[in-house]
Design an enzyme around this catalytic site. Structure first.
Site, PDB file in Angstrom:
ATOM      1  N   ASN A  44       0.841  -1.197   0.000  1.00 59.46           N
ATOM      2  CA  ASN A  44       0.000   0.000   0.000  1.00 59.46           C
ATOM      3  C   ASN A  44       0.875   1.245   0.000  1.00 59.46           C
ATOM      4  OD1 ASN A  44       0.584  -0.853   2.656  1.00 59.46           O
ATOM      5  ND2 ASN A  44      -1.225   0.098   3.515  1.00 59.46           N
ATOM      6  N   ILE A  45       0.393   2.250  -0.714  1.00 59.91           N
ATOM      7  CA  ILE A  45       1.131   3.503  -0.903  1.00 59.91           C
ATOM      8  C   ILE A  45       0.179   4.641  -0.549  1.00 59.91           C
ATOM      9  CG2 ILE A  45       2.410   4.940  -2.539  1.00 59.91           C
ATOM     10  CD1 ILE A  45       2.771   2.326  -4.261  1.00 59.91           C
ATOM     11  N   GLU A  46       0.450   5.286   0.580  1.00 57.21           N
ATOM     12  CA  GLU A  46      -0.480   6.323   1.065  1.00 57.21           C
ATOM     13  C   GLU A  46      -0.082   7.712   0.567  1.00 57.21           C
ATOM     14  OE1 GLU A  46      -0.829   5.633   5.312  1.00 57.21           O
ATOM     15  OE2 GLU A  46      -2.100   3.878   4.901  1.00 57.21           O
ATOM     16  N   CYS A  55      -4.142   0.642  -2.436  1.00 60.96           N
ATOM     17  CA  CYS A  55      -3.995  -0.586  -1.647  1.00 60.96           C
ATOM     18  C   CYS A  55      -2.915  -1.490  -2.249  1.00 60.96           C
ATOM     19  CB  CYS A  55      -5.303  -1.363  -1.624  1.00 60.96           C
ATOM     20  SG  CYS A  55      -6.617  -0.628  -0.658  1.00 60.96           S
ATOM     21  N   GLU A  57      -3.083  -4.622  -2.967  1.00 63.54           N
ATOM     22  CA  GLU A  57      -3.601  -5.517  -4.009  1.00 63.54           C
ATOM     23  C   GLU A  57      -3.652  -4.811  -5.357  1.00 63.54           C
ATOM     24  OE1 GLU A  57      -4.817  -4.791  -1.065  1.00 63.54           O
ATOM     25  OE2 GLU A  57      -6.027  -6.386  -0.206  1.00 63.54           O
ATOM     26  N   CYS A  88     -10.255  -4.918   0.277  1.00 65.55           N
ATOM     27  CA  CYS A  88     -11.371  -3.966   0.318  1.00 65.55           C
ATOM     28  C   CYS A  88     -12.244  -4.150  -0.935  1.00 65.55           C
ATOM     29  CB  CYS A  88     -10.853  -2.528   0.426  1.00 65.55           C
ATOM     30  SG  CYS A  88     -10.293  -1.832  -1.150  1.00 65.55           S
ATOM     31  N   CYS A  91     -10.699  -3.093  -4.339  1.00 66.45           N
ATOM     32  CA  CYS A  91      -9.725  -4.067  -4.871  1.00 66.45           C
ATOM     33  C   CYS A  91     -10.437  -5.295  -5.423  1.00 66.45           C
ATOM     34  CB  CYS A  91      -8.726  -4.460  -3.790  1.00 66.45           C
ATOM     35  SG  CYS A  91      -7.576  -3.117  -3.403  1.00 66.45           S
TER      36      CYS A  91
HETATM   37  N1  THU Z   1      -5.266  -1.445   2.655  1.00 65.30           N
HETATM   38  C1  THU Z   1      -4.692  -2.295   1.741  1.00 65.30           C
HETATM   39  O1  THU Z   1      -3.606  -2.012   1.221  1.00 65.30           O
HETATM   40  N2  THU Z   1      -5.328  -3.435   1.443  1.00 65.30           N
HETATM   41  C2  THU Z   1      -6.457  -3.881   2.060  1.00 65.30           C
HETATM   42  O2  THU Z   1      -6.942  -4.962   1.751  1.00 65.30           O
HETATM   43  C3  THU Z   1      -7.096  -3.054   3.087  1.00 65.30           C
HETATM   44  C4  THU Z   1      -6.542  -1.697   3.261  1.00 65.30           C
HETATM   45  C5  THU Z   1      -4.527  -0.235   3.035  1.00 65.30           C
HETATM   46  C6  THU Z   1      -5.079   1.080   2.586  1.00 65.30           C
HETATM   47  C7  THU Z   1      -4.466   2.013   3.614  1.00 65.30           C
HETATM   48  O3  THU Z   1      -3.155   2.337   3.217  1.00 65.30           O
HETATM   49  C8  THU Z   1      -4.395   1.176   4.872  1.00 65.30           C
HETATM   50  O4  THU Z   1      -4.457  -0.171   4.443  1.00 65.30           O
HETATM   51  C9  THU Z   1      -5.487   1.455   5.884  1.00 65.30           C
HETATM   52  O5  THU Z   1      -6.731   1.378   5.313  1.00 65.30           O
END
Ligand code: THU
Length: 139
Positions: A44-46, A55, A57, A88, A91
């Site tokens: 995941n890259i915020e 996310c 995935e 989520c 995804c």
């Molecule tokens: N996130 C994912 O990368 N994959 C998931 O299946 C659920 C959520 C990430 C998004 C965000 O960076 C962090 O988790 C919190 O929601």
């Protein structure tokens, strides 16, 4: 599958190490297996503006698709919660764009040795896809 579920889960845990999560501190990794046997990792890259966050995935899918891959067997997902980490809804929809929901497997893990396997259709029943667009009646 050319590699074991356990090996794919391990790849997801490796991918998690690169998670860029300064806001949530919620590290996620994913490992996507193509039909040709390649594994694409994603994390995941915020973003400070929050909504551009990607996310793990989707990172894995977009990396693979941008390299020309179109056929996928399975994706493993790894987190830090000690519980099974499910993808989520967004995804799941991206998976449905490229995968047969009756065949594509989603491996949710709680640790590198504890995981469960689901078909996409179990996690996204009543999927909306291009097949629905094809049904549109012209007037
Ligand atoms: N996130 C994912 O990368 N994959 C998931 O299946 C659920 C959520 C990430 C998004 C965000 O960076 C962090 O988790 C919190 O929601």
């Amino acid at each position: 599958m050319q590699i074991s579920y356990e090996e794919l889960v391990k790849e997801a845990y490796e991918a998690k190490k690169n998670a860029y999560v300064p806001y949530s501190r919620f590290h996620v990794g994913a490992a996507l297996l193509t039909k040709s046997g390649e594994v694409y990792r994603g994390c995941n890259i915020e973003n400070a503006a929050y909504s551009p966050t990607n996310c793990a995935e989707r990172t894995a899918f977009f990396k693979a698709v941008s390299e020309g891959e179109r056929e996928f067997l399975a994706i493993a997902i790894a987190g830090d919660t000690g519980d099974y980490l499910f993808p989520c809804g967004v995804c799941r929809q991206v998976m449905a764009e490229f995968c047969n929901p009756a065949e594509f497997e989603i491996i949710v893990s709680a640790s590198s040795k504890k995981y469960k396997v689901f078909k996409l259709e179990e996690l996204l029943p009543g999927v909306f896809s291009s097949r629905d667009l094809d049904k549109m009646k012209t007037i």
